[in-house]
Design a protein around this motif. Structure first.
Motif, PDB file in Angstrom:
ATOM      1  N   PHE A   1       0.834  -1.203   0.000  1.00  0.00           N
ATOM      2  CA  PHE A   1       0.000   0.000   0.000  1.00  0.00           C
ATOM      3  C   PHE A   1       0.870   1.254   0.000  1.00  0.00           C
ATOM      4  O   PHE A   1       0.582   2.225  -0.693  1.00  0.00           O
ATOM      5  N   ILE A   2       1.937   1.244   0.815  1.00  0.00           N
ATOM      6  CA  ILE A   2       2.822   2.406   0.907  1.00  0.00           C
ATOM      7  C   ILE A   2       3.605   2.586  -0.389  1.00  0.00           C
ATOM      8  O   ILE A   2       3.742   3.699  -0.907  1.00  0.00           O
ATOM      9  N   ALA A   3       4.128   1.499  -0.932  1.00  0.00           N
ATOM     10  CA  ALA A   3       4.995   1.583  -2.101  1.00  0.00           C
ATOM     11  C   ALA A   3       4.231   1.904  -3.382  1.00  0.00           C
ATOM     12  O   ALA A   3       4.716   2.652  -4.238  1.00  0.00           O
ATOM     13  N   GLU A   4       3.026   1.364  -3.521  1.00  0.00           N
ATOM     14  CA  GLU A   4       2.316   1.471  -4.794  1.00  0.00           C
ATOM     15  C   GLU A   4       0.985   2.202  -4.701  1.00  0.00           C
ATOM     16  O   GLU A   4       0.297   2.369  -5.708  1.00  0.00           O
ATOM     17  N   GLY A   5       0.624   2.647  -3.497  1.00  0.00           N
ATOM     18  CA  GLY A   5      -0.667   3.292  -3.327  1.00  0.00           C
ATOM     19  C   GLY A   5      -1.784   2.268  -3.262  1.00  0.00           C
ATOM     20  O   GLY A   5      -1.628   1.119  -3.697  1.00  0.00           O
ATOM     21  N   TYR A   6      -2.908   2.698  -2.720  1.00  0.00           N
ATOM     22  CA  TYR A   6      -4.014   1.760  -2.556  1.00  0.00           C
ATOM     23  C   TYR A   6      -4.506   1.243  -3.900  1.00  0.00           C
ATOM     24  O   TYR A   6      -4.785   0.056  -4.065  1.00  0.00           O
ATOM     25  N   SER A   7      -4.590   2.125  -4.886  1.00  0.00           N
ATOM     26  CA  SER A   7      -5.092   1.703  -6.198  1.00  0.00           C
ATOM     27  C   SER A   7      -4.104   0.777  -6.902  1.00  0.00           C
ATOM     28  O   SER A   7      -4.507  -0.100  -7.668  1.00  0.00           O
ATOM     29  N   GLY A   8      -2.810   0.969  -6.647  1.00  0.00           N
ATOM     30  CA  GLY A   8      -1.803   0.137  -7.297  1.00  0.00           C
ATOM     31  C   GLY A   8      -1.622  -1.223  -6.666  1.00  0.00           C
ATOM     32  O   GLY A   8      -1.093  -2.147  -7.295  1.00  0.00           O
ATOM     33  N   ALA A   9      -2.048  -1.360  -5.436  1.00  0.00           N
ATOM     34  CA  ALA A   9      -1.940  -2.644  -4.749  1.00  0.00           C
ATOM     35  C   ALA A   9      -3.071  -3.560  -5.215  1.00  0.00           C
ATOM     36  O   ALA A   9      -4.201  -3.133  -5.389  1.00  0.00           O
ATOM     37  N   THR A  10      -2.745  -4.808  -5.413  1.00  0.00           N
ATOM     38  CA  THR A  10      -3.759  -5.781  -5.798  1.00  0.00           C
ATOM     39  C   THR A  10      -3.653  -6.991  -4.877  1.00  0.00           C
ATOM     40  O   THR A  10      -2.615  -7.230  -4.245  1.00  0.00           O
ATOM     41  N   ILE A  11      -4.728  -7.745  -4.813  1.00  0.00           N
ATOM     42  CA  ILE A  11      -4.708  -8.977  -4.022  1.00  0.00           C
ATOM     43  C   ILE A  11      -3.614  -9.911  -4.533  1.00  0.00           C
ATOM     44  O   ILE A  11      -2.923 -10.563  -3.745  1.00  0.00           O
ATOM     45  N   ARG A  12      -3.437  -9.958  -5.837  1.00  0.00           N
ATOM     46  CA  ARG A  12      -2.396 -10.827  -6.417  1.00  0.00           C
ATOM     47  C   ARG A  12      -1.008 -10.403  -5.932  1.00  0.00           C
ATOM     48  O   ARG A  12      -0.184 -11.249  -5.571  1.00  0.00           O
ATOM     49  N   LYS A  13      -0.727  -9.100  -5.942  1.00  0.00           N
ATOM     50  CA  LYS A  13       0.581  -8.633  -5.488  1.00  0.00           C
ATOM     51  C   LYS A  13       0.804  -8.964  -4.014  1.00  0.00           C
ATOM     52  O   LYS A  13       1.902  -9.354  -3.608  1.00  0.00           O
ATOM     53  N   ILE A  14      -0.230  -8.777  -3.212  1.00  0.00           N
ATOM     54  CA  ILE A  14      -0.110  -9.079  -1.783  1.00  0.00           C
ATOM     55  C   ILE A  14       0.113 -10.573  -1.580  1.00  0.00           C
ATOM     56  O   ILE A  14       0.973 -10.991  -0.794  1.00  0.00           O
ATOM     57  N   ALA A  15      -0.652 -11.380  -2.295  1.00  0.00           N
ATOM     58  CA  ALA A  15      -0.508 -12.826  -2.179  1.00  0.00           C
ATOM     59  C   ALA A  15       0.883 -13.276  -2.609  1.00  0.00           C
ATOM     60  O   ALA A  15       1.511 -14.115  -1.951  1.00  0.00           O
ATOM     61  N   ASP A  16       1.392 -12.714  -3.715  1.00  0.00           N
ATOM     62  CA  ASP A  16       2.734 -13.071  -4.180  1.00  0.00           C
ATOM     63  C   ASP A  16       3.795 -12.703  -3.148  1.00  0.00           C
ATOM     64  O   ASP A  16       4.768 -13.439  -2.936  1.00  0.00           O
ATOM     65  N   ALA A  17       3.625 -11.543  -2.501  1.00  0.00           N
ATOM     66  CA  ALA A  17       4.606 -11.112  -1.503  1.00  0.00           C
ATOM     67  C   ALA A  17       4.638 -12.044  -0.302  1.00  0.00           C
ATOM     68  O   ALA A  17       5.688 -12.249   0.318  1.00  0.00           O
ATOM     69  N   VAL A  18       3.491 -12.616   0.025  1.00  0.00           N
ATOM     70  CA  VAL A  18       3.413 -13.539   1.162  1.00  0.00           C
ATOM     71  C   VAL A  18       3.818 -14.952   0.757  1.00  0.00           C
ATOM     72  O   VAL A  18       4.303 -15.727   1.579  1.00  0.00           O
ATOM     73  N   GLY A  19       3.643 -15.272  -0.521  1.00  0.00           N
ATOM     74  CA  GLY A  19       3.962 -16.615  -0.980  1.00  0.00           C
ATOM     75  C   GLY A  19       2.769 -17.549  -0.923  1.00  0.00           C
ATOM     76  O   GLY A  19       2.917 -18.737  -0.646  1.00  0.00           O
ATOM     77  N   VAL A  20       1.579 -16.984  -1.154  1.00  0.00           N
ATOM     78  CA  VAL A  20       0.374 -17.802  -1.172  1.00  0.00           C
ATOM     79  C   VAL A  20      -0.393 -17.506  -2.453  1.00  0.00           C
ATOM     80  O   VAL A  20      -0.103 -16.538  -3.162  1.00  0.00           O
TER      81      VAL A  20
END
Length: 211
Positions: A34-53
């Motif tokens: 959210f901080i790096a890409e803004g709320y609009s730039g963040a996606t569930i896919r990006k978050i999931a990839d960062a966690v490894g799920v």
């Protein structure tokens, strides 16, 4: 010479049963994105990839980005409310209580810069009011707990200017402004943070409260 382009980093996919659905890990990754890409730039896919799920696994914990952000906000304000509640129970005079509360608030911000920037420095306009109602109500409770000793100071006739609510708003906004700048403008070359916080509190309290 052949140039090899590196793919964006992704956390290794975690096997089932290895804590891959831990909410704390998802929330921490979401904060960073959210901080790096803004709320609009963040996606569930990006978050999931960062966690490894997988995205599907993440959806088992959170239905959408709004819920993730609201949980981050709720957790941060609950922690601040707990700090204020603990300080309010201390047998100290109201001016000291206000000072300790504000010190704790600023230290919380600097110890949790991503959380603070996301929760307290963004407009939140991207989430509807009906979804944020509970978080806003919790924020009001936190501010009311902080305001209690300010009202005690006013009742003692010790405010130099303004009413209790105005004084509480000025005290909070001054400290918020300082930590927001320290977090969002680190390149400014600020003086020592602890000393800045001390000077801020001295200036605010000596300016507003009589001896």
């Amino acid at each position: 010479m052949t140039v090899v382009l590196k793919k964006p980093h992704k956390s290794a996919r975690k096997p089932k049963g290895d804590g891959h659905l831990r909410r704390g890990e998802i929330l921490a990754a979401a904060e960073r994105i959210f901080i790096a890409e803004g709320y609009s730039g963040a996606t569930i896919r990006k978050i999931a990839d960062a966690v490894g799920v997988s995205s599907t696994a993440l959806y088992m914990h959170f239905r959408d980005k709004d819920q993730i952000l609201l949980e981050i906000s709720n957790d941060a304000i609950e922690r601040l409310l707990e700090l204020n509640t603990q300080i309010a129970a201390q047998p100290i005079d109201p001016v000291s209580r206000v000072r300790v509360m504000l010190e704790a608030y600023m230290k919380f911000a600097l110890d949790n810069p991503n959380t603070y920037q996301l929760v307290f420095c963004s407009t939140g306009d991207h989430i509807s009011v009906d979804k944020t109602a509970d978080v806003l109500a919790l924020g009001d409770r936190c501010f009311e707990k902080f305001s209690e000793p300010v009202h005690q100071i006013a009742a003692q006739g010790r405010l130099r200017s303004g009413a209790a609510k105005e004084a509480a708003e000025v005290l909070w906004s001054g400290c918020h402004g300082l930590v927001s700048l320290l977090i969002t403008k680190p390149e400014r070359g600020w003086s020592d943070a602890d000393q800045l916080m001390k000077v801020m509190l001295d200036g605010l309290l000596y300016g507003l409260v009589t001896d």
